[in-house]
Write a protein that holds these residues in place. Sequence first.
Motif, PDB file in Angstrom:
ATOM      1  N   THR A 182       0.842  -1.205   0.000  1.00 24.83           N
ATOM      2  CA  THR A 182       0.000   0.000   0.000  1.00 24.83           C
ATOM      3  C   THR A 182       0.869   1.243   0.000  1.00 24.83           C
ATOM      4  OG1 THR A 182      -1.772  -1.138   1.192  1.00 24.83           O
ATOM      5  CG2 THR A 182      -1.772   1.254   1.286  1.00 24.83           C
ATOM      6  N   ALA A 183       1.915   1.235   0.824  1.00 28.29           N
ATOM      7  CA  ALA A 183       2.842   2.370   0.857  1.00 28.29           C
ATOM      8  C   ALA A 183       3.488   2.586  -0.511  1.00 28.29           C
ATOM      9  CB  ALA A 183       3.907   2.137   1.922  1.00 28.29           C
ATOM     10  N   MET A 184       3.841   1.491  -1.198  1.00 28.72           N
ATOM     11  CA  MET A 184       4.417   1.605  -2.543  1.00 28.72           C
ATOM     12  C   MET A 184       3.440   2.268  -3.504  1.00 28.72           C
ATOM     13  SD  MET A 184       6.417  -2.023  -3.125  1.00 28.72           S
ATOM     14  CE  MET A 184       7.799  -2.535  -2.107  1.00 28.72           C
ATOM     15  N   TYR A 185       2.168   1.889  -3.424  1.00 30.84           N
ATOM     16  CA  TYR A 185       1.166   2.465  -4.322  1.00 30.84           C
ATOM     17  C   TYR A 185       0.977   3.946  -4.029  1.00 30.84           C
ATOM     18  CZ  TYR A 185      -2.938   2.411  -7.380  1.00 30.84           C
ATOM     19  OH  TYR A 185      -3.817   2.635  -8.407  1.00 30.84           O
ATOM     20  N   PHE A 186       0.941   4.302  -2.749  1.00 32.88           N
ATOM     21  CA  PHE A 186       0.789   5.709  -2.374  1.00 32.88           C
ATOM     22  C   PHE A 186       1.982   6.535  -2.848  1.00 32.88           C
ATOM     23  CE2 PHE A 186      -2.028   4.778   1.623  1.00 32.88           C
ATOM     24  CZ  PHE A 186      -3.049   4.348   0.782  1.00 32.88           C
ATOM     25  N   VAL A 187       3.183   6.023  -2.644  1.00 35.54           N
ATOM     26  CA  VAL A 187       4.391   6.750  -3.062  1.00 35.54           C
ATOM     27  C   VAL A 187       4.439   6.853  -4.580  1.00 35.54           C
ATOM     28  CG1 VAL A 187       6.919   6.677  -3.119  1.00 35.54           C
ATOM     29  CG2 VAL A 187       5.701   6.174  -0.986  1.00 35.54           C
ATOM     30  N   LEU A 188       4.020   5.808  -5.276  1.00 36.12           N
ATOM     31  CA  LEU A 188       3.971   5.851  -6.740  1.00 36.12           C
ATOM     32  C   LEU A 188       3.042   6.957  -7.209  1.00 36.12           C
ATOM     33  CD1 LEU A 188       4.718   4.593  -9.490  1.00 36.12           C
ATOM     34  CD2 LEU A 188       2.788   3.020  -9.177  1.00 36.12           C
ATOM     35  N   ALA A 189       1.897   7.106  -6.564  1.00 34.02           N
ATOM     36  CA  ALA A 189       0.974   8.180  -6.915  1.00 34.02           C
ATOM     37  C   ALA A 189       1.641   9.538  -6.708  1.00 34.02           C
ATOM     38  CB  ALA A 189      -0.299   8.080  -6.075  1.00 34.02           C
ATOM     39  N   GLU A 190       2.365   9.683  -5.603  1.00 31.61           N
ATOM     40  CA  GLU A 190       3.085  10.931  -5.355  1.00 31.61           C
ATOM     41  C   GLU A 190       4.091  11.213  -6.464  1.00 31.61           C
ATOM     42  OE1 GLU A 190       4.864  10.466  -1.556  1.00 31.61           O
ATOM     43  OE2 GLU A 190       3.046  10.880  -0.422  1.00 31.61           O
ATOM     44  N   GLU A 191       4.834  10.185  -6.880  1.00 30.21           N
ATOM     45  CA  GLU A 191       5.810  10.342  -7.959  1.00 30.21           C
ATOM     46  C   GLU A 191       5.164  10.831  -9.248  1.00 30.21           C
ATOM     47  OE1 GLU A 191       9.268   7.007  -6.963  1.00 30.21           O
ATOM     48  OE2 GLU A 191       7.872   6.685  -8.600  1.00 30.21           O
ATOM     49  N   LYS A 192       3.946  10.341  -9.507  1.00 26.02           N
ATOM     50  CA  LYS A 192       3.236  10.720 -10.725  1.00 26.02           C
ATOM     51  C   LYS A 192       2.499  12.051 -10.591  1.00 26.02           C
ATOM     52  CE  LYS A 192       2.406   5.955 -12.397  1.00 26.02           C
ATOM     53  NZ  LYS A 192       2.658   6.061 -13.845  1.00 26.02           N
ATOM     54  N   GLY A 193       2.628  12.674  -9.408  1.00 22.16           N
ATOM     55  CA  GLY A 193       1.988  13.968  -9.196  1.00 22.16           C
ATOM     56  C   GLY A 193       0.497  13.885  -8.942  1.00 22.16           C
ATOM     57  N   ILE A 194       0.020  12.736  -8.483  1.00 22.98           N
ATOM     58  CA  ILE A 194      -1.409  12.545  -8.227  1.00 22.98           C
ATOM     59  C   ILE A 194      -1.654  12.656  -6.722  1.00 22.98           C
ATOM     60  CG2 ILE A 194      -3.367  10.978  -8.462  1.00 22.98           C
ATOM     61  CD1 ILE A 194      -1.793   9.616 -10.760  1.00 22.98           C
TER      62      ILE A 194
END
Length: 567
Positions: A182-194
């Motif tokens: 879940t943390a990976m998915y959240f951080v990935l969203a941050e990386e994509k600017g979402i």
Amino acid sequence: MENFWDLKIKEIKGSFKEDKNYEEWKKTILEPWNKKTGYKDKSRTNSSSMPVKELYTRGDLPDNIDSILGNPGEYPFTRGVYPNMYRGRNWTMRMFSGFGTPDDTNKRLKYLIENGETGLSIAFDMPTLYGFDCDNKRAEGEVGKCGVNVSSLHDMERIFDGIDLSKVSTSMTINAPAAILTAMYFVLAEEKGIPLEKIAGTVQADILKEYIAQKEWMYPPEAHLRLIRDMLTYSTEHVPKWNYISVSGYHIREAGSSAVQELAFTLADGFYYIEMGMNAGLNVDDFAPRMSFFFNSSINFFEEIAKFRAARRIWATVLKEKYHAKNPRSMELKFHTQTSGYTLTWQQPLNNIVRTTIEAMAAVLGGTQSLHTNSYDEAWALPTDNAVKVALRTQQIIAEETGIADVIDPLGGSYYLERLTCEMEIEAYKYFSEIEKMGGILDAVKSGYIQKEIADTSYKKQLKIENEDDIIVGVNRYVDKDEKPINTLKITDIAENGQINSLKNIKSKRDESKVAESLEKLKNAMEDESVNLMPYIMDCVRNYCTLEEISNIGRDIFGEWKEPKIY
């Protein structure tokens, strides 16, 4: 003194009256006919060992049928959680995907999106499910075999390369290391600017069913439950569209339970998570609406439909009467369904298309919010592209061609279905009462009671198949003597070698001082029960700490757990 559950049983049973018209018909019409024709009827039961009569009539309906049915979109939600159900929008077609490397899975996800899939669902391989990296000796030979391998944030980046997270809903079937994924998915969203408030999806995270059925855990139950608590509170505050837990009956059923046991044990887990959130200081209406469920749809058509309807009614009733929820959304049981894996046979695999179709129809008639249909070749291996397409087309045909989605709850009011729904409620409440007397679901799991109930049911089911009391077409009747293998998807060692090399590359590029610092902060946070661990796990993920490195911090602090002997 009677508990809440015993009072509900008494209430339901008290709503039935003797059907004199049925008894008169049976005596004057049916029995003479059977005698005349020489037919000797035998008693029949469903998968939950509940007696099934030859005929159901108006007398089988409870006196309060109108109030316990209600209307779609209103309490107690027996007929559906939304007022217009599929007339407004079809269920989400969420095909289970994930195999090999992240790049392999990325291609499969894009293939499914191109063919009309409306929600993503990710399966992970065994090393990932247990919190081990791809280069661990225990991962050898298993990398990418039953799902996609994820060892670091880099793998998550590859899975969703070219996919807009703000426009898809993603479900991740992961439990023991759910907080890390879940943390990976959240951080990935941050990386994509979402922004986190714009991403939607579900993580399974139901660790209780792991101890009950699937047997994939890293720590003792209390440690995992703390992580779920932390995901619950973090998501409630920061990720409002994220379902932080999907309480799963699917694997309970796959382990051999009956429909009633799946219903009862799944909802009992759900009630425990409700109490956990309330004990963490949250108002039930602040977090209950984001809980979701995951059920199995098996081959006994009417039993499955009744199970889904009973689940909605029980959840609504208990949330309102026992936990005093005020918001109707807290009382709405929303669920994903997957057609049964254990009914798939490697013999005559094309028969599985028919089985899956029947099970999918039961899920839709039962009011599911999303659906995965198994592929006909999954008794052999992970599905091929063609098999996946047939499974997806099965859903699309049901939605577009059958007319099933034109009417809201088309089987509502059926004498048989409504009586069966009530009977399943009663049996579920009996289990809730027994579990409460044992000290609650956690004690029932730690003592092995739940596991033994399922094992006993599974054993009895197998005996019925071997004795041909239960018929499986192509297995114990209508057998083909010259069964030939089919073409299957094969995951080679290339995937494992590729993942190991990718992990080495990531480790060579990351800042090791930041890795050590973030892992040390996580260790200190884990030692303080009052600290929410999600921000610390997300910090580790940002610095490309691996899945196993993060998991091992918990292993060092919390230790391990062995399940009890049940025989």
